[in-house]
Scaffold this active site. Structure first.
Site, PDB file in Angstrom:
ATOM      1  N   GLY A  11      45.000  48.185  44.959  1.00  0.00           N
ATOM      2  CA  GLY A  11      44.981  46.819  44.846  1.00  0.00           C
ATOM      3  C   GLY A  11      46.129  45.837  45.234  1.00  0.00           C
ATOM      4  N   ALA A  22      61.362  43.173  53.522  1.00  0.00           N
ATOM      5  CA  ALA A  22      62.638  43.453  52.927  1.00  0.00           C
ATOM      6  C   ALA A  22      62.961  45.115  53.819  1.00  0.00           C
ATOM      7  CB  ALA A  22      62.878  43.701  51.544  1.00  0.00           C
ATOM      8  N   ARG A  25      63.001  44.660  57.621  1.00  0.00           N
ATOM      9  CA  ARG A  25      64.385  44.091  58.025  1.00  0.00           C
ATOM     10  C   ARG A  25      65.374  44.931  57.679  1.00  0.00           C
ATOM     11  NH1 ARG A  25      63.412  37.598  58.190  1.00  0.00           N
ATOM     12  NH2 ARG A  25      61.745  37.687  59.634  1.00  0.00           N
ATOM     13  N   ARG A  72      41.214  51.620  49.497  1.00  0.00           N
ATOM     14  CA  ARG A  72      41.298  52.565  48.773  1.00  0.00           C
ATOM     15  C   ARG A  72      40.789  53.629  49.572  1.00  0.00           C
ATOM     16  NH1 ARG A  72      43.014  50.232  43.452  1.00  0.00           N
ATOM     17  NH2 ARG A  72      41.869  48.284  42.993  1.00  0.00           N
ATOM     18  N   CYS A  73      41.342  54.893  49.518  1.00  0.00           N
ATOM     19  CA  CYS A  73      40.722  56.003  50.571  1.00  0.00           C
ATOM     20  C   CYS A  73      40.441  57.041  49.969  1.00  0.00           C
ATOM     21  CB  CYS A  73      41.899  55.804  51.586  1.00  0.00           C
ATOM     22  SG  CYS A  73      41.518  57.214  53.078  1.00  0.00           S
ATOM     23  N   ASP A 103      49.433  52.937  40.593  1.00  0.00           N
ATOM     24  CA  ASP A 103      49.395  54.395  40.291  1.00  0.00           C
ATOM     25  C   ASP A 103      48.698  55.252  41.413  1.00  0.00           C
ATOM     26  OD1 ASP A 103      49.523  55.726  37.678  1.00  0.00           O
ATOM     27  OD2 ASP A 103      47.582  56.138  38.349  1.00  0.00           O
ATOM     28  N   THR A 126      52.044  46.207  41.883  1.00  0.00           N
ATOM     29  CA  THR A 126      50.881  46.344  41.010  1.00  0.00           C
ATOM     30  C   THR A 126      50.698  45.170  39.920  1.00  0.00           C
ATOM     31  OG1 THR A 126      49.414  47.242  39.430  1.00  0.00           O
ATOM     32  CG2 THR A 126      51.391  48.121  39.629  1.00  0.00           C
ATOM     33  N   ASP A 128      49.520  45.080  37.171  1.00  0.00           N
ATOM     34  CA  ASP A 128      49.286  45.544  35.804  1.00  0.00           C
ATOM     35  C   ASP A 128      50.527  46.036  35.382  1.00  0.00           C
ATOM     36  OD1 ASP A 128      46.536  45.727  36.779  1.00  0.00           O
ATOM     37  OD2 ASP A 128      46.603  47.750  37.070  1.00  0.00           O
ATOM     38  N   ASP A 130      51.962  48.829  35.114  1.00  0.00           N
ATOM     39  CA  ASP A 130      51.769  50.263  34.379  1.00  0.00           C
ATOM     40  C   ASP A 130      52.507  51.330  34.809  1.00  0.00           C
ATOM     41  OD1 ASP A 130      50.364  50.175  36.461  1.00  0.00           O
ATOM     42  OD2 ASP A 130      48.496  50.817  35.511  1.00  0.00           O
ATOM     43  N   ARG A 155      42.653  25.912  26.964  1.00  0.00           N
ATOM     44  CA  ARG A 155      42.842  25.517  25.885  1.00  0.00           C
ATOM     45  C   ARG A 155      42.644  23.781  25.749  1.00  0.00           C
ATOM     46  NH1 ARG A 155      45.680  27.042  21.859  1.00  0.00           N
ATOM     47  NH2 ARG A 155      46.708  28.593  22.821  1.00  0.00           N
ATOM     48  N   ARG A 163      36.473  25.325  19.974  1.00  0.00           N
ATOM     49  CA  ARG A 163      35.734  26.768  20.180  1.00  0.00           C
ATOM     50  C   ARG A 163      36.768  27.920  20.048  1.00  0.00           C
ATOM     51  NH1 ARG A 163      32.017  24.375  25.329  1.00  0.00           N
ATOM     52  NH2 ARG A 163      30.197  24.279  23.892  1.00  0.00           N
ATOM     53  N   ARG A 172      43.835  47.156  33.919  1.00  0.00           N
ATOM     54  CA  ARG A 172      43.546  48.529  34.003  1.00  0.00           C
ATOM     55  C   ARG A 172      43.943  49.374  32.976  1.00  0.00           C
ATOM     56  NH1 ARG A 172      42.030  51.176  38.919  1.00  0.00           N
ATOM     57  NH2 ARG A 172      43.055  49.858  40.340  1.00  0.00           N
ATOM     58  N   ALA A 187      48.535  31.810  22.838  1.00  0.00           N
ATOM     59  CA  ALA A 187      47.359  32.225  22.381  1.00  0.00           C
ATOM     60  C   ALA A 187      47.487  32.695  20.964  1.00  0.00           C
ATOM     61  CB  ALA A 187      46.814  33.212  23.373  1.00  0.00           C
ATOM     62  N   GLN A 255      43.642  36.340  39.440  1.00  0.00           N
ATOM     63  CA  GLN A 255      44.904  37.150  38.970  1.00  0.00           C
ATOM     64  C   GLN A 255      45.842  37.609  39.974  1.00  0.00           C
ATOM     65  OE1 GLN A 255      44.366  38.490  34.615  1.00  0.00           O
ATOM     66  NE2 GLN A 255      42.328  38.541  35.757  1.00  0.00           N
ATOM     67  N   ARG A 256      45.108  38.350  41.107  1.00  0.00           N
ATOM     68  CA  ARG A 256      45.821  39.160  41.894  1.00  0.00           C
ATOM     69  C   ARG A 256      46.298  38.218  43.106  1.00  0.00           C
ATOM     70  NH1 ARG A 256      42.652  44.178  42.345  1.00  0.00           N
ATOM     71  NH2 ARG A 256      42.316  43.759  44.413  1.00  0.00           N
TER      72      ARG A 256
HETATM   73  O1  F6P Z   1      45.347  47.573  39.695  1.00  0.00           O
HETATM   74  C1  F6P Z   1      45.065  46.400  39.845  1.00  0.00           C
HETATM   75  C2  F6P Z   1      43.834  45.914  39.439  1.00  0.00           C
HETATM   76  O2  F6P Z   1      43.654  44.461  39.756  1.00  0.00           O
HETATM   77  C3  F6P Z   1      43.644  46.251  38.044  1.00  0.00           C
HETATM   78  O3  F6P Z   1      43.960  45.264  37.229  1.00  0.00           O
HETATM   79  C4  F6P Z   1      41.961  46.070  37.988  1.00  0.00           C
HETATM   80  O4  F6P Z   1      41.484  46.933  37.263  1.00  0.00           O
HETATM   81  C5  F6P Z   1      41.526  46.756  39.394  1.00  0.00           C
HETATM   82  O5  F6P Z   1      42.654  46.350  40.130  1.00  0.00           O
HETATM   83  C6  F6P Z   1      40.385  46.160  40.078  1.00  0.00           C
HETATM   84  O6  F6P Z   1      40.211  46.763  41.413  1.00  0.00           O
HETATM   85  P1  F6P Z   1      39.342  45.965  42.500  1.00  0.00           P
HETATM   86  O7  F6P Z   1      40.038  45.022  42.906  1.00  0.00           O
HETATM   87  O8  F6P Z   1      39.038  47.146  43.281  1.00  0.00           O
HETATM   88  O9  F6P Z   1      38.062  45.529  41.820  1.00  0.00           O
END
Ligand code: F6P
Length: 323
Positions: A11, A22, A25, A72-73, A103, A126, A128, A130, A155, A163, A172, A187, A255-256
């Site tokens: 991802g 970086a 260079r 992803r491969c 990961d 990443t 995440d 993690d 909000r 609500r 993930r 929140a 979010q990405r």
């Molecule tokens: O690892 C990054 C991530 O955005 C996770 O938070 C999420 O579970 C996953 O990738 C989503 O993957 P894809 O882009 O393959 O749907």
């Protein structure tokens, strides 16, 4: 090392371009040639490889995504696929590899480095957060800021309608984005996988009267089978607590994306420069990490095998701040 290869895999994450810049260079600064490998390990096998000069990485530090593209491969998970990848590296004269990803990427890099005599350096890219052995990963801060901005907007409407919103964020199976996103956006609670196995977070939240003093409430839910995701949690609430007017919002892939924050650009640049220093230092098969503002080398085996713990003080911080 006279020539390095660089790739991004898995991802994407904001700040990957700053890292590519970086590494490129710094390698050139130290007299090395650089080959950009497109689409991660997939492009390595299918030979999508091009020479990179400093100009190839101009004007990218501010851009989200990855100019090297990513994939992803599945082939790389087989010994035959990895052999093909190694042959391509040899063909192109690449003597060391810098892999930027999460990961899955570092797991692949680790197996590759064990099978072939090739130094591999990993950069934790990443959203995440993690990966073990680093306080933060490249992309995490930007994603947190994006979540905060989205929840600020949610909000407004949550308040107007009184609500209860369940907002699902990525991660993930890790709760870093949900927990810190909840603190940053004010929140009322976060439901995260690390705690789901220990107790019923939803029941506890409702029993402690989390909504007593408020007209609206926002709960961040980490995506994961263990939490049930925002849809799963909302369905339960509708059944068990029908008095609430519930809505769900899944933030998803937005979010990405986006321009990386200053923190992510600086982190990626420090790690990218450090990756080349590590190679010059005869390091191999380590991930660059950051601990207490110092760059550290984390063996792949540690970075990916250990579950990174959440800081449990943050649970209390959120509880106290949201009464
Ligand atoms: O690892 C990054 C991530 O955005 C996770 O938070 C999420 O579970 C996953 O990738 C989503 O993957 P894809 O882009 O393959 O749907």
């Amino acid at each position: 090392v006279k020539c390095i290869g660089i790739l991004t895999s898995g991802g994407d994450a904001p700040g990957m371009n700053a890292a590519i810049r970086a590494v490129t260079r710094s390698a050139i600064y130290n007299g090395m040639a650089v080959k950009g490998i497109y689409r991660g390990f997939k492009g390595l096998i299918t030979d999508e490889i091009a020479e990179f000069k400093t100009s190839n990485v101009s004007n990218i530090i501010q851009r989200g995504g990855t100019i090297l593209k990513t994939a992803r491969c599945d082939e790389f998970k087989t010994p035959e696929g990895r052999k093909q990848a190694y042959d391509k590296l040899k063909e192109h004269g690449i003597e060391a590899l810098v892999a930027i990803g999460g990961d899955g990427t570092l797991t692949g890099a680790r197996i590759f480095a064990q099978e072939f005599d090739l130094p591999v350096i990993g950069l934790p890219g990443t959203i995440d957060n993690d990966l073990y052995g680093t306080d933060v990963t490249i992309g995490y801060d930007t994603a947190l800021n994006t979540i905060m901005e989205c929840v600020d907007k949610i909000r407004d409407t949550a308040t107007s309608h009184d609500r209860l919103f369940f907002v699902e964020v990525m991660g993930r199976d890790a709760g870093f984005l949900a927990l810190n996103g909840a603190i940053a956006s004010g929140a009322e609670a976060a439901i995260i996988p690390e705690i789901s196995l220990e107790k019923d977070q939803l029941a506890e939240m409702i029993e402690t009267g989390f909504r007593k003093s408020k007209n609206s409430s926002i709960v961040l839910v980490a995506e994961s089978e263990v939490t049930g995701g925002a849809i799963g949690v909302a369905e339960r609430v509708k059944k068990e607590y029908p008095q609430f007017d519930v809505r769900v919002s899944i933030l998803g892939h937005l979010q990405r994306g986006g321009s990386p924050s200053a923190q992510d650009r600086i982190l990626a640049t420090r790690m990218g420069v450090a990756a080349i220093d590590a190679l010059l230092d005869d390091q191999r098969n380590v991930m660059m990490g950051i601990q207490n503002d110092q760059i550290v080398y984390v063996p792949f085996s540690k970075a990916i095998k250990n579950d990174k713990p959440i800081n449990r003080d943050l649970l209390n911080t959120l509880r106290v701040a949201s009464i």
